[in-house]
Every structure is written in C-alpha cells, then in structure tokens.
Design a protein around this motif. Structure first.
Motif, PDB file in Angstrom:
ATOM      1  N   TYR A 181      -3.187   3.716 -13.258  1.00 61.30           N
ATOM      2  CA  TYR A 181      -2.775   2.583 -12.418  1.00 61.30           C
ATOM      3  C   TYR A 181      -1.349   2.796 -11.926  1.00 61.30           C
ATOM      4  CZ  TYR A 181      -6.853   0.164 -14.281  1.00 61.30           C
ATOM      5  OH  TYR A 181      -8.140  -0.181 -14.611  1.00 61.30           O
ATOM      6  N   MET A 216      -8.006  -6.236   4.542  1.00 61.73           N
ATOM      7  CA  MET A 216      -8.809  -5.028   4.356  1.00 61.73           C
ATOM      8  C   MET A 216      -8.955  -4.620   2.896  1.00 61.73           C
ATOM      9  SD  MET A 216      -9.630  -4.479   7.333  1.00 61.73           S
ATOM     10  CE  MET A 216      -9.394  -6.153   7.862  1.00 61.73           C
ATOM     11  N   ASN A 217      -7.927  -4.916   2.097  1.00 62.73           N
ATOM     12  CA  ASN A 217      -7.951  -4.452   0.710  1.00 62.73           C
ATOM     13  C   ASN A 217      -7.291  -5.496  -0.186  1.00 62.73           C
ATOM     14  OD1 ASN A 217      -7.868  -3.153  -1.716  1.00 62.73           O
ATOM     15  ND2 ASN A 217      -6.766  -1.354  -0.988  1.00 62.73           N
ATOM     16  N   PRO A 218      -8.051  -6.131  -1.046  1.00 65.29           N
ATOM     17  CA  PRO A 218      -7.460  -7.171  -1.903  1.00 65.29           C
ATOM     18  C   PRO A 218      -6.401  -6.633  -2.858  1.00 65.29           C
ATOM     19  CG  PRO A 218      -9.854  -7.291  -1.920  1.00 65.29           C
ATOM     20  CD  PRO A 218      -9.497  -6.010  -1.242  1.00 65.29           C
ATOM     21  N   LEU A 219      -6.406  -5.331  -3.083  1.00 70.38           N
ATOM     22  CA  LEU A 219      -5.393  -4.770  -3.978  1.00 70.38           C
ATOM     23  C   LEU A 219      -4.083  -4.473  -3.253  1.00 70.38           C
ATOM     24  CD1 LEU A 219      -7.576  -2.323  -6.099  1.00 70.38           C
ATOM     25  CD2 LEU A 219      -6.690  -4.546  -6.756  1.00 70.38           C
ATOM     26  N   ASP A 241      13.078   6.464  19.066  1.00 77.25           N
ATOM     27  CA  ASP A 241      14.522   6.377  19.331  1.00 77.25           C
ATOM     28  C   ASP A 241      15.028   7.599  20.090  1.00 77.25           C
ATOM     29  OD1 ASP A 241      14.346   4.124  17.921  1.00 77.25           O
ATOM     30  OD2 ASP A 241      15.840   4.633  16.401  1.00 77.25           O
ATOM     31  N   THR A 242      14.359   8.720  19.900  1.00 81.05           N
ATOM     32  CA  THR A 242      14.808   9.950  20.542  1.00 81.05           C
ATOM     33  C   THR A 242      14.412   9.992  22.024  1.00 81.05           C
ATOM     34  OG1 THR A 242      12.799  10.949  19.668  1.00 81.05           O
ATOM     35  CG2 THR A 242      14.847  11.371  18.474  1.00 81.05           C
ATOM     36  N   LYS A 258      13.093   1.914   9.646  1.00 72.09           N
ATOM     37  CA  LYS A 258      14.225   2.782   9.999  1.00 72.09           C
ATOM     38  C   LYS A 258      15.506   2.014   9.703  1.00 72.09           C
ATOM     39  CE  LYS A 258      14.268   1.511  14.914  1.00 72.09           C
ATOM     40  NZ  LYS A 258      14.200   1.981  16.301  1.00 72.09           N
ATOM     41  N   THR A 283       5.957  -0.412  12.694  1.00 75.34           N
ATOM     42  CA  THR A 283       4.544  -0.763  12.552  1.00 75.34           C
ATOM     43  C   THR A 283       3.876   0.193  11.563  1.00 75.34           C
ATOM     44  OG1 THR A 283       3.956   0.659  14.404  1.00 75.34           O
ATOM     45  CG2 THR A 283       4.341  -1.661  14.890  1.00 75.34           C
ATOM     46  N   PRO A 284       2.800  -0.252  10.928  1.00 74.88           N
ATOM     47  CA  PRO A 284       2.121   0.621   9.968  1.00 74.88           C
ATOM     48  C   PRO A 284       1.710   1.934  10.616  1.00 74.88           C
ATOM     49  CG  PRO A 284       1.291  -1.603   9.825  1.00 74.88           C
ATOM     50  CD  PRO A 284       2.181  -1.574  11.020  1.00 74.88           C
ATOM     51  N   PHE A 285       1.894   3.000   9.856  1.00 71.89           N
ATOM     52  CA  PHE A 285       1.533   4.314  10.371  1.00 71.89           C
ATOM     53  C   PHE A 285       0.848   5.080   9.247  1.00 71.89           C
ATOM     54  CE2 PHE A 285       2.426   8.819  11.112  1.00 71.89           C
ATOM     55  CZ  PHE A 285       1.927   8.958  12.394  1.00 71.89           C
ATOM     56  N   GLU A 286      -0.422   5.392   9.475  1.00 67.01           N
ATOM     57  CA  GLU A 286      -1.220   6.103   8.478  1.00 67.01           C
ATOM     58  C   GLU A 286      -1.078   5.427   7.114  1.00 67.01           C
ATOM     59  OE1 GLU A 286       0.010  10.151   9.035  1.00 67.01           O
ATOM     60  OE2 GLU A 286      -1.132  10.340  10.879  1.00 67.01           O
ATOM     61  N   GLN A 313      -0.576   1.103  19.852  1.00 66.53           N
ATOM     62  CA  GLN A 313      -1.210   0.709  18.601  1.00 66.53           C
ATOM     63  C   GLN A 313      -1.728  -0.715  18.730  1.00 66.53           C
ATOM     64  OE1 GLN A 313       1.750   1.335  15.481  1.00 66.53           O
ATOM     65  NE2 GLN A 313       0.159   2.158  14.153  1.00 66.53           N
ATOM     66  N   TYR A 358      19.312   6.228  13.988  1.00 65.60           N
ATOM     67  CA  TYR A 358      18.502   5.661  12.910  1.00 65.60           C
ATOM     68  C   TYR A 358      17.885   6.787  12.068  1.00 65.60           C
ATOM     69  CZ  TYR A 358      18.479   0.827  14.629  1.00 65.60           C
ATOM     70  OH  TYR A 358      18.821  -0.441  14.996  1.00 65.60           O
ATOM     71  N   LEU A 392      16.622  10.380  13.401  1.00 66.52           N
ATOM     72  CA  LEU A 392      16.114  10.255  14.771  1.00 66.52           C
ATOM     73  C   LEU A 392      17.205  10.656  15.761  1.00 66.52           C
ATOM     74  CD1 LEU A 392      14.126   6.922  14.413  1.00 66.52           C
ATOM     75  CD2 LEU A 392      13.260   9.265  14.322  1.00 66.52           C
ATOM     76  N   ASP A 393      17.552  11.915  15.707  1.00 67.65           N
ATOM     77  CA  ASP A 393      18.600  12.440  16.576  1.00 67.65           C
ATOM     78  C   ASP A 393      18.075  13.735  17.193  1.00 67.65           C
ATOM     79  OD1 ASP A 393      20.799  13.379  17.824  1.00 67.65           O
ATOM     80  OD2 ASP A 393      22.087  13.455  16.050  1.00 67.65           O
ATOM     81  N   LEU A 394      17.974  13.737  18.526  1.00 73.94           N
ATOM     82  CA  LEU A 394      17.414  14.908  19.199  1.00 73.94           C
ATOM     83  C   LEU A 394      18.208  16.169  18.895  1.00 73.94           C
ATOM     84  CD1 LEU A 394      16.303  14.008  22.816  1.00 73.94           C
ATOM     85  CD2 LEU A 394      14.941  14.965  20.975  1.00 73.94           C
ATOM     86  N   TYR A 398      -4.455  -0.612  12.893  1.00 75.12           N
ATOM     87  CA  TYR A 398      -3.270   0.221  13.124  1.00 75.12           C
ATOM     88  C   TYR A 398      -3.616   1.712  13.128  1.00 75.12           C
ATOM     89  CZ  TYR A 398       0.010  -3.665  12.766  1.00 75.12           C
ATOM     90  OH  TYR A 398       0.726  -4.815  12.999  1.00 75.12           O
ATOM     91  N   PRO A 453     -12.126  -0.891   8.496  1.00 78.87           N
ATOM     92  CA  PRO A 453     -12.990  -0.915   7.308  1.00 78.87           C
ATOM     93  C   PRO A 453     -12.291  -1.675   6.186  1.00 78.87           C
ATOM     94  CG  PRO A 453     -11.971   1.239   7.576  1.00 78.87           C
ATOM     95  CD  PRO A 453     -11.612   0.449   8.789  1.00 78.87           C
ATOM     96  N   ARG A 454     -13.099  -2.303   5.326  1.00 76.97           N
ATOM     97  CA  ARG A 454     -12.484  -3.043   4.232  1.00 76.97           C
ATOM     98  C   ARG A 454     -13.073  -2.587   2.906  1.00 76.97           C
ATOM     99  NH1 ARG A 454     -14.696  -9.054   6.017  1.00 76.97           N
ATOM    100  NH2 ARG A 454     -16.912  -8.695   5.677  1.00 76.97           N
ATOM    101  N   VAL A 455     -12.289  -2.782   1.873  1.00 79.04           N
ATOM    102  CA  VAL A 455     -12.706  -2.318   0.545  1.00 79.04           C
ATOM    103  C   VAL A 455     -12.626  -3.473  -0.444  1.00 79.04           C
ATOM    104  CG1 VAL A 455     -11.964   0.057   0.923  1.00 79.04           C
ATOM    105  CG2 VAL A 455     -10.379  -1.576  -0.093  1.00 79.04           C
ATOM    106  N   ASN A 495     -13.078  -8.849  -6.287  1.00 79.46           N
ATOM    107  CA  ASN A 495     -11.702  -9.185  -5.888  1.00 79.46           C
ATOM    108  C   ASN A 495     -11.589  -9.489  -4.397  1.00 79.46           C
ATOM    109  OD1 ASN A 495     -11.927  -6.679  -4.751  1.00 79.46           O
ATOM    110  ND2 ASN A 495     -10.040  -5.859  -5.640  1.00 79.46           N
ATOM    111  N   ILE A 523      -5.393   2.475  -7.874  1.00 78.98           N
ATOM    112  CA  ILE A 523      -6.128   2.888  -9.080  1.00 78.98           C
ATOM    113  C   ILE A 523      -6.761   4.239  -8.791  1.00 78.98           C
ATOM    114  CG2 ILE A 523      -7.939   2.263 -10.718  1.00 78.98           C
ATOM    115  CD1 ILE A 523      -7.579  -0.641  -9.581  1.00 78.98           C
TER     116      ILE A 523
END
Lengths: 331, 371
Positions: free
Chosen positions: A295, A251-254, B162-163, A304, A272-275, B204, A313, A193-195, B209, B98-100, B73, A285
């Motif tokens: 599996y 959202m997902n028990p697995l 950060d940038t 970071k 934070t979560p991203f995609e 976000q 970072y 993360l350095d410009l 998310y 959505p949930r699975v 599950n 699975i």
C-alpha cells in the motif's frame, strides 16, 4: 515449685500472644501521592490530535503513586504553570529565541474543568483538553500546555511531579508532526521551461511532508532543498507549496482531487492533469501475483513554480510516494 | 511358584492397561474451523462494458451469511451477498473516461479484493484531422494561425508552453452546423530572432484528460532586407569641411570614409541622420570603421522620430562597439514603439574621449524586416 510452674505458664502465654502481633508493613510501602504524568523531562508527549476532527481531545493525566491503591478519594486541582516552559526553552535553545517553544493560545483549546478526583481504588484521573483550529498553528513550531498542581486545593502530591508540559502534536491522514514523514519522488521530472537552458532533472530524493489542516499538507516545491530544519524558515516560506486534498474522483474512488497553492510567497501554477501526473492523492495498491499487496499513499502532481518573477518556470511532474500499512494505521 | 507366575502376569496386564490408557487425551473438544475462500478464478479483474452489467464472485465458506461481509468502494458498483456468492452490478458509464472500483469480501481479518474496470464512451480529438503531427508554418511577422479542432468532448483546455510565449490564444469559435468542430485562432508575435522558433499547442478536455491532440507552430526566422540609401537621405550636424564627405558612408568603398568636424567645434554631440522614404517599425544597423585607429564610436544613442522634431532614444549602446581599424558592427533588431522615418546615429563618446568630439566611419547600412 508451684509458683514457678505458674510463672512459666504466664511467660509462655505472653510470648505466644505477642508473637501473633502482625508487623506494620505500611511503613515499607510507597505513599499515595498525586503527580502529573510525564517523562523524565516533565513532558507528556504521547498524544496526537487528529486534524480531521473539528475538535479532538487529549488529556492531562493526574496519577496516584503508591504501592497499593488508596482506599480514599484524592482531590486534584490544576492551575497554569510557566516555569517548565521557560526551563525547557533555556536548556534547549538558550539564546535562539526564535526557536523557543510556545504556549498554545487559548484560542485553540478548552479545559472544561481543572478540578478532578482520583476515586478510591483507582490510580489516575484524566482531565480532558479539547483542541480546535489546530490547522492555524504552524507545524514547525513546538507548542505546549504548561499546567501544575494547585497546592492549596490538592491532596498530598509529589513535588517532583507537580508540573507538566503537554506537547501538542497534530496529524492528518497524510502526515504528522510527531515524527518526520517523508514521501519519495518516483518517476518524477523537474523541467526548467527555458528555451536556452532546457534542463531536465529526475529527482529521486525525499520530500518532507507537514500536516497543516485536516485535508492539507505542506511540502517543498519541486526538488527544492529543505536543508537543515532549524534554519529553514526562510526556505520554507519562499519555496513551499500547500497541497489540499479534495473529493474523490469520479473515475477512481481511491483517488482524490488535489489543489496546489503557494504556502507563502512562491509563484506556483497548477497545471492540467497529464498522463499519470493527474493532480490526485491516490491510495495505490500494488498486488503481486502471489496475492501480497503493498500500500502506498501517493501525491501525483503537475504544476510549475518559480522563485523569482524574472526566472523561468520549472515544470514539476511528480509522484511522491510513501508506503504504509492500513492495519497499522488502525492501531 | 505357579501362583507367583499368575501374579506377575496379572501385574503386567494391569500395568500395560494403565500405560495404554494414560496415552489417551485428557479431553475431547470438537473444533469447527470457520473458513471463507474466494477461488482464484473469482478474483480475476472484472471488466464491464459501457452498458454495465452483472457478475458473480464465488464464495466458498462455512461461515454464516450474516457473519461475513462484502462491500464496494464505488457508487456505480453495487454488491449483494448470497449463500456461496456475491452478485456484482455495474451501472451504465456515460462518461468519456474509464472508471475503476474495488470489491471487498471479508471475514474477520481475512479479506479478498476484486478489481473492477468499466469501459467508457469512446472519444476523439483531432487537429486538422490528426491527433498530432500537424505543422503550421508562419512568416516572421506578427499574424494569426487558425486550426480546426474536431472532438466530441468539450475542449476546455488549450495548453501553450512557457517556451512558446510568442503564441497567444485569440479565440475559440463554433463552426455552424458542425457540433463537434471548432475554429481556434492564435496570435503569433513578430519573430525578432535570426532563427526559426517552434511551439507545440495541445488541446485537452476535462471530460477525459488523457484524450489530447496537438499541433506545432513553426515561425520563420526574421529576414532582413537592406534599405537602399541615397546621398540625399543623409545629413550631419557636424560635417568636417576638409575631408570625409557623408556620401562616403554609402559608396560601398571601405577605404573612403565619413569624418565629423575636427577643424572646429560645436556644443552638440556629433551625429549623422537618415531620412527614410517610408516609415519602418524597427531596424538593424551595420557599419564599418575607418581604417585607422582614432574617432571610433564607443557610446552611441540611436534616436528615431516620425516627424523630425520629436525624438526618442531607441537604444543607447555603451559597450561592445569595435575600435579596430576596419572592424565592423551589426546591431540587434531594434524595435520602435511607433513607426519612424528619421534615424540619427549620435556619438556621445569615442575611443579618444567624451563628446562632443569627432568620429569617423567607412560604411553604414540600415536593414528592415522583410515582409
């Protein structure tokens, strides 16, 4: 003539009766002697403590040698030893004292009784060792219990098998110290993360994962290199992260939530979560159209880190994946 | 003879009968193969709407009902087995993601899996009416940027990379009468660079998310304007009386020059000073060397003061200053901690040696940020 006939009959009778006497096979059979179960290096290393349990049990095993089971009980009493661990350290590490194996502190185990009996007709007795708090011991050090037969309170024993080093391994759902466990980077990015120098790397290497406690593991941050393990202590302390696995996601028990923290001195910030990099541990699975399933255990991380406070970072978007067999794990 | 033929035939019949009977199995066992099959059509992924609902998976089996099992599950996904089928129920999904779930139907080591997905409540997140692509341009001076974020989610994460450290979140305020609208204000620092800079701000929500919205802040490069200098603003503690009057510094003629004292000596480092009409927060200075080879400043302290009595060193430059005849130098932007009106160019050393020592200069200019 008559006397000769009587003499012949007597000789014949004696020969017949002595010929029926059985041979003493006992003298050709191995003796019944007590010994502590171990390999040729006097180490017993076939047991692994499960970190997910508050207390797990492994065993010191006193076995009875001999061709046939004994028809009498054999009393066994153990006492602490220290000669084997000294020999182990000297022969394996010589002057590298910082690499010496350690005796497990009593804080981490209890042996309810050091006395046991191998019952008549049986070939071994297991002396339980209750292990606890193993999350506090380093996954990088070698830990042993060193026990030997108490010669004054044990029946006949084998001098060559009177002492044993019981290796302490630990494992959790994600890794084990018994063998090296590697997760592979896939679809991962490490971005500086350095410009002025926005370097993006795509690691495809592996990351060795070490079990810490029942729900946590340690791994190198980003694509930092562990290098040669026996000289890696400083790198581990400076560049490792701890991933703690939490509760199931809604959202997902697995998938389970994870928390990323520094192992020692690393400056690491969980993002934070991203995609797909949603800070989870996922049982992934993957099914093929013909019905076969593969599996994977996957860490999907977004964080970071930086090695120095003056460095920019490095943002890590990582999927760390290890294929496994659910059935094999049940064995 | 006849009797022999009869005997041979009889023996042949007996042998044949023995031969045939010997091929018969030694024993008969009734094997009943227990099977459990979930047809392909029932293995297709199931998608439930937000409201939930039910579905059925067919099970073709000759195994007793009590000896095969089914499980889910996920807490929101329940299953119940019946003869020849598994009933699947999903509750309502009141979340924004959505949930699975996964249903297992198994007998012994044989298992079938059915993947289930449930749709979620729809969500939106917009910055100034767009998911992305909004650009907010600001000048180089420090200021604020405000955007309107509309979302039915709880916008609890504002991501500034950060940038783009020049951007700081200042406040998030609800908009009266509009439950799904917020005014978000960012502070933008002064751009000290000669290039514009950019930062993408992302919003976000922990409720989903995956639902993100972003916009870009573009800050203009720093633009400098020349401060008009007059002779009455200039002075020096070491004016050489025989040549090089200080007025030459600002006459726009590079062949004339200012020269500090060489015909005498003083104990102070030689300097020239500028008294500005208005205080400034920082500056860029520029100068051109005299067209000769000596007296070129090599170690310079830039001193500033608000009142002319209390001075602070803005910067000390010890390298990179030119020695060539007629060469020029332009400083980086020098930001002061407090506004100043007094500016001193103090020469600690020249290419002839350590000060106090004379120096000379053809032209000098001072710039401030354009507001």
């Amino acid at each position: 003539m008559k006397n000769n006939i009587i003499l012949a009959c007597l000789v014949l009778g004696f020969a017949l009766t002595t010929a029926c006497e059985s041979y003493d096979f006992e003298q050709e059979q191995y003796k019944n002697e007590v010994g502590l179960l171990s390999n040729s290096q006097m180490i017993y290393d076939r047991q692994v403590a499960d970190l997910s349990k508050d207390t797990d049990t492994i065993y010191l095993v006193a076995a009875l040698s001999g061709t046939r089971p004994s028809d009498q009980d054999f009393k066994v009493t153990l006492m602490r030893g220290d000669s084997l661990i000294k020999a182990y350290n000297k022969s394996n590490f010589d002057i590298e004292t910082n690499r010496y194996a350690r005796l497990l502190s009593e804080r981490y185990y209890t042996i309810p009784s050091l006395e046991a009996v191998i019952p008549a007709g049986q070939m071994q007795v297991k002396i339980p060792v209750y292990l606890r708090n193993l999350g506090e011991i380093s996954p990088d050090s070698i830990y042993f219990l060193d026990y030997q037969i108490d010669p004054l309170n044990t029946d006949v024993f084998n001098l060559k098998k009177k002492e044993v080093l019981l290796r302490i391994y630990k494992s959790n759902e994600f890794s084990t110290t018994r063998r090296n466990v590697y997760y592979n980077y896939t679809s991962s990015f490490v971005t500086l993360l350095d410009l002025n120098n926005p370097l993006v790397r795509r690691p495809t290497s592996t990351n060795q994962v070490f079990p810490l406690a029942g729900n946590s593991v340690r791994m190198m941050a980003g694509d930092e290199n562990l290098g040669e393990y026996k000289t890696a202590l400083n790198r581990i302390n400076e560049r490792s992260i701890v991933v703690t696995i939490g509760k199931q996601t809604a959202m997902n028990p697995l998938a389970r939530e994870v928390t990323i923290t520094p192992y020692k001195s690393l400056d690491v910030v969980q993002l934070t979560p991203f995609e797909m990099y949603d800070n989870t541990f996922l049982i992934n699975i993957i099914s093929t159209p013909d019905g076969r399933r593969t599996y994977y255990k996957e860490f999907r991380l977004h964080y970071k880190y930086r090695l120095k406070s003056t460095d920019p970072y490095r943002e890590v978007k990582a999927v760390l994946r290890m294929e496994y067999s659910p059935r094999a794990e049940l064995l | 003879m006849r009797q022999n033929i009869v005997l041979i035939v009889l023996i042949g019949v007996i042998i044949s009968a023995l031969g045939f009977t010997s091929c018969a199995p030694d024993y008969q066992t009734e094997f009943e193969v227990k099977t459990l099959v979930v047809p392909d059509k029932s293995l297709s992924p199931i998608v439930f709407p937000i409201e939930g609902g039910s579905a059925v998976a067919e099970v073709i089996t000759n195994v007793e009902l009590s000896k095969w099992s089914t499980s889910s599950n996920a807490a929101w996904l329940t299953v119940e087995k019946r003869e020849g089928q598994v009933d699947i129920q999903a509750t309502r999904n009141d979340t924004y993601a959505p949930r699975v779930g996964r249903i297992t139907i198994e007998y012994g080591h044989q298992a079938y899996y059915i993947n289930v997905t449930q749709e979620c409540k729809s969500s939106f997140m917009l910055v100034e009416g767009k998911v992305e692509g909004v650009v907010k341009s600001v000048s180089s001076v420090a200021g604020t940027v405000e955007v309107t974020v509309r979302s039915n989610l709880n916008v609890d994460h504002v991501l500034i990379p950060d940038t783009a450290a020049f951007i700081q979140l200042e406040s998030i305020k609800n908009v009266a009468g509009k439950a799904d609208e917020k005014r978000v204000t960012f502070k933008v620092a002064q751009n000290m660079a000669r290039n514009p800079r950019y930062g993408t701000v992302t919003f976000q929500s922990s409720e989903n998310y995956a639902q993100m919205a972003s916009f870009v802040i573009v800050q203009e490069e720093m633009v400098m304007v020349k401060i008009p200098l007059r002779v009455d603003m200039l002075s020096s503690n070491a004016q050489e009386p025989r040549e090089g009057p200080i007025a030459n510094l600002i006459d726009g003629n590079p062949s004339t020059f200012f020269h500090s004292l060489w015909s005498g000596s003083i104990s102070e480092m030689h300097y020239f000073q500028i008294v500005l009409d208005e205080p400034i927060d920082g500056c860029v200075f520029w100068y051109q060397n005299r067209n000769n080879s000596n007296g070129k400043a090599q170690n310079v302290s830039i001193m500033v003061s608000a009142n002319g009595t209390e001075w602070t060193e803005l910067i000390r430059i010890t390298s990179g200053l030119p020695t060539g005849a007629g060469s020029t130098y332009e400083s980086a932007y020098l930001a002061a901690k407090a506004p100043f009106k007094y500016f001193r160019f103090v020469v600690n050393a020249t290419n002839d040696g350590q000060g106090p020592r004379f120096f000379n200069m053809a032209e000098f200019a001072l710039y401030r940020i354009k507001e």
